[in-house]
Design an enzyme around this catalytic site. Structure first.
Site, PDB file in Angstrom:
ATOM      1  N   LEU A  64      18.487 -11.127  -0.357  1.00  0.00           N
ATOM      2  CA  LEU A  64      17.638 -10.567  -0.994  1.00  0.00           C
ATOM      3  C   LEU A  64      17.603  -9.136  -0.342  1.00  0.00           C
ATOM      4  CD1 LEU A  64      14.691 -10.939  -3.301  1.00  0.00           C
ATOM      5  CD2 LEU A  64      14.160  -9.795  -1.135  1.00  0.00           C
ATOM      6  N   ASP A  88      12.275  -3.758   0.246  1.00  0.00           N
ATOM      7  CA  ASP A  88      11.827  -2.310   0.427  1.00  0.00           C
ATOM      8  C   ASP A  88      12.735  -1.545   1.412  1.00  0.00           C
ATOM      9  OD1 ASP A  88       9.678  -3.729  -0.396  1.00  0.00           O
ATOM     10  OD2 ASP A  88       8.345  -3.325   1.082  1.00  0.00           O
ATOM     11  N   GLN A  91      14.287  -4.412   3.718  1.00  0.00           N
ATOM     12  CA  GLN A  91      13.661  -5.870   3.947  1.00  0.00           C
ATOM     13  C   GLN A  91      14.834  -6.593   3.435  1.00  0.00           C
ATOM     14  OE1 GLN A  91       9.903  -6.871   4.659  1.00  0.00           O
ATOM     15  NE2 GLN A  91      10.996  -5.752   5.892  1.00  0.00           N
ATOM     16  N   SER A 130       7.708  -4.519   6.129  1.00  0.00           N
ATOM     17  CA  SER A 130       7.874  -3.063   5.949  1.00  0.00           C
ATOM     18  C   SER A 130       7.306  -1.958   7.026  1.00  0.00           C
ATOM     19  CB  SER A 130       7.586  -2.653   4.652  1.00  0.00           C
ATOM     20  OG  SER A 130       8.460  -3.216   3.663  1.00  0.00           O
ATOM     21  N   ARG A 157      -0.712  -3.701   5.785  1.00  0.00           N
ATOM     22  CA  ARG A 157       0.775  -3.523   6.143  1.00  0.00           C
ATOM     23  C   ARG A 157       1.499  -2.169   5.837  1.00  0.00           C
ATOM     24  NH1 ARG A 157       0.249  -7.618   2.220  1.00  0.00           N
ATOM     25  NH2 ARG A 157       1.054  -6.930   0.329  1.00  0.00           N
ATOM     26  N   ASP A 158       2.626  -2.158   6.302  1.00  0.00           N
ATOM     27  CA  ASP A 158       3.489  -1.221   5.860  1.00  0.00           C
ATOM     28  C   ASP A 158       3.169   0.362   6.678  1.00  0.00           C
ATOM     29  OD1 ASP A 158       4.442  -3.241   4.291  1.00  0.00           O
ATOM     30  OD2 ASP A 158       3.312  -2.411   2.479  1.00  0.00           O
ATOM     31  N   GLU A 183       0.541  -1.153  -1.615  1.00  0.00           N
ATOM     32  CA  GLU A 183       1.592  -1.289  -0.512  1.00  0.00           C
ATOM     33  C   GLU A 183       2.310   0.137  -0.381  1.00  0.00           C
ATOM     34  OE1 GLU A 183       2.927  -5.865  -1.142  1.00  0.00           O
ATOM     35  OE2 GLU A 183       4.090  -4.486  -2.569  1.00  0.00           O
TER      36      GLU A 183
HETATM   37  C1  FRU Z   1       6.417  -4.565  -0.652  1.00  0.00           C
HETATM   38  C2  FRU Z   1       5.945  -5.636   0.461  1.00  0.00           C
HETATM   39  C3  FRU Z   1       5.491  -4.930   1.613  1.00  0.00           C
HETATM   40  C4  FRU Z   1       5.687  -5.996   2.603  1.00  0.00           C
HETATM   41  C5  FRU Z   1       7.088  -6.224   2.392  1.00  0.00           C
HETATM   42  C6  FRU Z   1       7.310  -7.759   2.497  1.00  0.00           C
HETATM   43  O1  FRU Z   1       7.412  -5.045  -1.679  1.00  0.00           O
HETATM   44  O2  FRU Z   1       5.298  -6.665  -0.135  1.00  0.00           O
HETATM   45  O3  FRU Z   1       4.058  -4.762   1.261  1.00  0.00           O
HETATM   46  O4  FRU Z   1       5.695  -5.421   3.776  1.00  0.00           O
HETATM   47  O5  FRU Z   1       7.337  -6.143   0.811  1.00  0.00           O
HETATM   48  O6  FRU Z   1       8.621  -8.024   2.408  1.00  0.00           O
END
Ligand code: FRU
Length: 484
Positions: free
Chosen positions: A43, A46, A62, A106, A165-166, A224
């Site tokens: 898969l 992001d 990702q 991410s 996160r991110d 996110e």
């Molecule tokens: C968004 C998310 C981010 C996270 C990542 C994990 O799609 O949920 O917030 O960092 O995917 O794969």
């Protein structure tokens, strides 16, 4: 649909050989893209670490190697000289430290002189599955590999929930300061952004405060993938609010929106000028991030994930799913964002095709729409039925996109029909079809619509009401090599 155990989803990849057979199988799928970045196996979600550095574009996605499932996430690294031709570089970041033991989540990148710095979320979980998100960094080495710093830059705040996160990093010239914007959730479950500041990219980070966005104090349960930049003197804030439905988006609880306004770094306030807009009106577009170091203050480039969290796609059966969108150019015109296909994309055209009703697997359509109502049907059957339809209602200045006519239906409970308003009425359309995605650009980028599409063998016809239509078959521009 396959049921995955936690052990299967979070299995560590120890050697490329463990996924070679899977790669050989996935490669045979008729839905493999030819000019969109896609996962080598498993898969992709992001886009991460998207930046131009010393003339080369870096992009990571990702990646969960094992199948079409959200589990242990890696950053998979690809590079491009022109945002069209992409080369697989292998794993960028592996979840191989204690602080990121359950995923390299991410983040973003920034090019500073000779250095390219990456920022990501180390998703740590303890034996009771309690999560601690760390903000971590890595640097690009001369051999093209990403090297992690030995320690995270900072940990989470306990006055917010575990959803932090991110990291999106930016440099502010006025303040001579780096800022990191983190997607977060308050303890009472409202989406927000936390801001950190430092004079140096890899140390000295301190919490600056929660970003104030007047009018958006209660807008979804988690924001996110925040992204902020400045275009033509306007600040642009993009984020992906979750855990809420929004008018016009069916039953989806995952969205990608933008606000234009003014960012004040003294008070940490983003003051929107006007309402939020959907970044894309389509079924499958999320977690977009941009790159703005193009040396042009009037432009940025954006790329998104063709897919949504919590959704399921037909290639799950083949143990892969997801793709990056076509990169887009962003401009601000009359207080609205304009998104156009990346310039130079015309280089992918290899043959102009007659408008004879046949739709090539990978193609571009350019349509001058006459005044009045308009209909377009992609992936129809030989008798003109079925397919993905676009209907424009001139009186209402509204397009309706409907994917119920395709044989492969998916995410039916979320949405299969969506509408998009067009302030200027429909005049021009550019459509990019690849083996499992379709992207529509309306007028000169007034709106966009992205969807996965999985036509079966007999679904490759095109019909439309009278209009001037040009059609080109497009070349392959992504290599699908086994580099891990
Ligand atoms: C968004 C998310 C981010 C996270 C990542 C994990 O799609 O949920 O917030 O960092 O995917 O794969």
């Amino acid at each position: 649909m396959k049921e995955w155990t936690r052990e299967e989803r979070y299995r560590v990849l120890k050697s490329p050989e463990e996924i070679r057979d899977l790669y050989e199988r996935v490669k045979l799928s008729p839905y493999r893209q030819s000019y969109h970045v896609q996962p080598i196996t498993g898969l992709s979600s992001d886009p991460n670490g998207f930046a131009l550095h010393k003339g080369l574009w870096h992009l990571c996605y990702q990646w969960c190697p094992w199948g079409a499932v959200h589990g242990l996430k890696y950053w998979y690294h690809v590079t491009s000289p022109d945002l069209l031709h992409w080369t697989n570089q292998g794993i960028g970041l592996a979840p191989d430290r204690d602080y990121d033991n359950k995923g390299a989540h991410s983040g973003s990148a920034i090019s500073v002189g000779e250095e390219l710095y990456f920022y990501y979320t180390g998703n740590h979980r303890d034996e009771n599955w309690v999560r601690t998100p760390w903000t971590c960094a890595a640097v690009l080495e001369p051999d093209g590999k990403l090297r992690k710093l030995p320690e995270p830059l900072f940990g989470p705040r306990d006055d917010h929930s575990e959803h932090q996160r991110d990291p999106k990093v930016v440099w502010n010239e006025e303040k001579k300061t780096y800022y990191i914007f983190i997607g977060a959730q308050t303890l009472d479950k409202r989406g927000c952004v936390l801001v950190y500041a430092s004079k140096e990219p890899l140390k000295g980070w301190r919490f600056a405060g929660e970003l104030k966005v007047p009018g958006y104090e209660s807008f979804g349960g988690m924001w996110e993938c925040p992204y902020i930049t400045r275009i033509s003197g306007k600040d642009l804030l993009i984020f992906s609010p979750q855990y809420t439905t929004l008018p016009g988006r069916g039953n989806s609880t995952n969205h990608n929106v933008y606000l234009l306004g003014r960012m004040d770094y003294d008070s940490l306030t983003f003051t929107p000028e006007g309402d939020y807009h959907f970044l894309d009106y389509g079924f499958d577009f999320y977690a977009a991030q941009g790159a703005a170091n193009l040396g042009d203050p009037d432009k940025a480039v954006l790329i998104g994930w063709i897919g949504l969290p919590d959704n399921h796609y037909p290639t799950e059966e083949e143990d892969w799913e997801g793709s990056m969108s076509l990169p887009r150019e962003l401009r601000v015109v009359n207080g609205r964002l304009r998104q156009t296909p990346i310039s130079g994309v015309e280089a992918l055209r290899w043959a102009e095709k007659p408008d004879d009703g046949i739709l090539p697997d990978a193609c571009e359509l350019e349509i001058k729409v006459p005044e009045g109502d308009f209909d377009l049907r992609l992936f129809a059957k030989a008798d003109g039925s079925g397919g993905l339809t676009l209907r424009y209602d001139a009186a209402a200045r509204r397009c309706t996109l409907d994917r119920r006519g395709m044989r492969k239906r998916f995410n039916q409970q979320v949405f299969e029909v969506l509408e998009l308003p067009l302030e200027e009425g429909l005049k021009k359309l550019r459509v990019f079809v690849d083996h499992s995605s379709t992207e529509f650009f309306f007028n000169d980028g007034e709106a966009t619509f992205t969807t996965h599409s999985y036509p079966e063998e007999d679904e490759h016809y095109l019909t439309h009401s009278p209009a001037e239509l040009k059609l080109w078959a497009l070349k392959r521009s992504v290599t699908d090599e086994f580099v891990v």
